[in-house]
Write a protein that holds these residues in place. Structure first.
Motif, PDB file in Angstrom:
ATOM      1  N   LEU A   1      38.326  19.647  53.645  1.00 20.63           N
ATOM      2  CA  LEU A   1      37.735  20.984  53.546  1.00 20.63           C
ATOM      3  C   LEU A   1      38.780  22.050  53.864  1.00 20.63           C
ATOM      4  O   LEU A   1      38.919  23.041  53.141  1.00 20.63           O
ATOM      5  N   ALA A   2      39.536  21.853  54.932  1.00 21.32           N
ATOM      6  CA  ALA A   2      40.578  22.811  55.310  1.00 21.32           C
ATOM      7  C   ALA A   2      41.703  22.832  54.285  1.00 21.32           C
ATOM      8  O   ALA A   2      42.261  23.895  53.983  1.00 21.32           O
TER       9      ALA A   2
ATOM     10  N   ARG B   1      41.630  22.672  51.191  1.00 18.73           N
ATOM     11  CA  ARG B   1      41.313  23.446  49.975  1.00 18.73           C
ATOM     12  C   ARG B   1      41.509  24.939  50.177  1.00 18.73           C
ATOM     13  O   ARG B   1      41.371  25.713  49.237  1.00 18.73           O
ATOM     14  N   ARG B   2      41.839  25.346  51.383  1.00 25.99           N
ATOM     15  CA  ARG B   2      42.038  26.774  51.663  1.00 25.99           C
ATOM     16  C   ARG B   2      43.457  27.190  51.320  1.00 25.99           C
ATOM     17  O   ARG B   2      44.409  26.438  51.524  1.00 25.99           O
TER      18      ARG B   2
ATOM     19  N   CYS C   1      28.413  24.956  61.083  1.00 29.82           N
ATOM     20  CA  CYS C   1      29.008  25.237  59.782  1.00 29.82           C
ATOM     21  C   CYS C   1      30.535  25.130  59.878  1.00 29.82           C
ATOM     22  O   CYS C   1      31.179  26.022  60.444  1.00 29.82           O
ATOM     23  N   PRO C   2      31.133  24.069  59.353  1.00 24.55           N
ATOM     24  CA  PRO C   2      32.587  23.917  59.440  1.00 24.55           C
ATOM     25  C   PRO C   2      33.352  25.083  58.818  1.00 24.55           C
ATOM     26  O   PRO C   2      34.427  25.433  59.298  1.00 24.55           O
ATOM     27  N   ASP C   3      32.810  25.707  57.775  1.00 26.15           N
ATOM     28  CA  ASP C   3      33.511  26.837  57.158  1.00 26.15           C
ATOM     29  C   ASP C   3      33.649  28.002  58.136  1.00 26.15           C
ATOM     30  O   ASP C   3      34.693  28.638  58.211  1.00 26.15           O
ATOM     31  N   HIS C   4      32.587  28.277  58.900  1.00 27.87           N
ATOM     32  CA  HIS C   4      32.656  29.363  59.881  1.00 27.87           C
ATOM     33  C   HIS C   4      33.642  29.023  60.994  1.00 27.87           C
ATOM     34  O   HIS C   4      34.400  29.889  61.445  1.00 27.87           O
TER      35      HIS C   4
ATOM     36  N   HIS D   1      34.662  19.707  67.159  1.00 28.19           N
ATOM     37  CA  HIS D   1      33.600  19.158  66.318  1.00 28.19           C
ATOM     38  C   HIS D   1      33.214  17.820  66.933  1.00 28.19           C
ATOM     39  O   HIS D   1      33.926  16.828  66.789  1.00 28.19           O
TER      40      HIS D   1
ATOM     41  N   LEU E   1      36.772  16.980  57.211  1.00 24.58           N
ATOM     42  CA  LEU E   1      37.160  18.315  57.643  1.00 24.58           C
ATOM     43  C   LEU E   1      38.587  18.651  57.230  1.00 24.58           C
ATOM     44  O   LEU E   1      38.879  19.788  56.868  1.00 24.58           O
TER      45      LEU E   1
ATOM     46  N   LEU F   1      36.249  27.106  60.734  1.00 22.90           N
ATOM     47  CA  LEU F   1      37.595  27.235  60.175  1.00 22.90           C
ATOM     48  C   LEU F   1      38.000  28.701  60.051  1.00 22.90           C
ATOM     49  O   LEU F   1      39.150  29.052  60.331  1.00 22.90           O
ATOM     50  N   ASP F   2      37.060  29.565  59.637  1.00 22.90           N
ATOM     51  CA  ASP F   2      37.364  30.996  59.552  1.00 22.90           C
ATOM     52  C   ASP F   2      37.817  31.531  60.908  1.00 22.90           C
ATOM     53  O   ASP F   2      38.817  32.243  61.006  1.00 22.90           O
TER      54      ASP F   2
END
Length: 183
Positions: A31-32, A34-35, A157-160, A126, A28, A162-163
């Motif tokens: 993933l974060a 890369r933003r 969904c980790p992307d959601h 999470h 995670l 994080l959003d």
């Protein structure tokens, strides 16, 4: 506040026996990371070795242990947190806590020793799947609410997640800058 301001997100792992959630915390954090406009720290709270608070003695009224002094600046710098924890395997452990409270480990110790770092900040939860996941989420939400943190809706969904975490981090950072959190 403009959305071009860089936010600092702290992923907290190392919360369970055997620290099984460590790989998920690293995933995670990657993933974060890369933003755009997001700096990410990954902290293994078990490795921080925070001591149990003394029953009946509030932090701030007792000497601050070195482990707390080392961790506090990292937590204070965060605009938001992701807590990665395995689901507990059984009932809460017994400990020197009032009825209804227990020590579930490093996160609760961080919430006691570094409570100010969590106030008016968003936290995405999470929790690894397991039969006790719902209970673990309720316990984490209650502990974070007591620390005056805002928990974001958990999602598969980790992307959601994080959003939503980023949206709240920006909003609460702006609010704290204009009106310091008074509670």
């Amino acid at each position: 506040m403009s959305t071009d301001v860089t936010l600092r997100l702290t992923v907290l792992g190392g919360l369970g026996p055997g620290r099984a959630a460590g790989a998920e915390a690293r995933r995670l954090a990657g993933l974060a990371g890369r933003r755009a406009r997001l700096e990410v720290d990954l902290i293994d709270l078990a490795a921080a070795c925070l001591p149990e608070p003394c029953p009946g003695v509030l932090p701030g009224h007792a000497p601050e242990p070195p482990a707390v002094r080392e961790l506090r600046p990292w937590l204070d710098a965060a605009d938001g947190f992701v807590v990665v924890a395995p689901a507990p395997a059984g009932p809460p452990p017994a400990g020197p806590y009032p009825a209804g409270q227990h020590s579930a480990g490093p996160l609760q110790r961080a919430l006691v020793w570094c409570a100010e770092a969590f106030k008016a900040r968003p936290v995405a939860l999470h929790v690894r799947a397991g039969e006790e996941t719902a209970r673990a989420l309720r316990t984490l939400r209650a502990d974070l609410a007591e620390a005056h943190a805002l928990t974001v809706h958990e999602t598969d969904c980790p992307d959601h997640a994080l959003d939503e975490l980023i949206w709240w981090a920006r909003a609460l950072r702006t609010a704290r800058a204009h009106t310091p959190y008074p509670f």
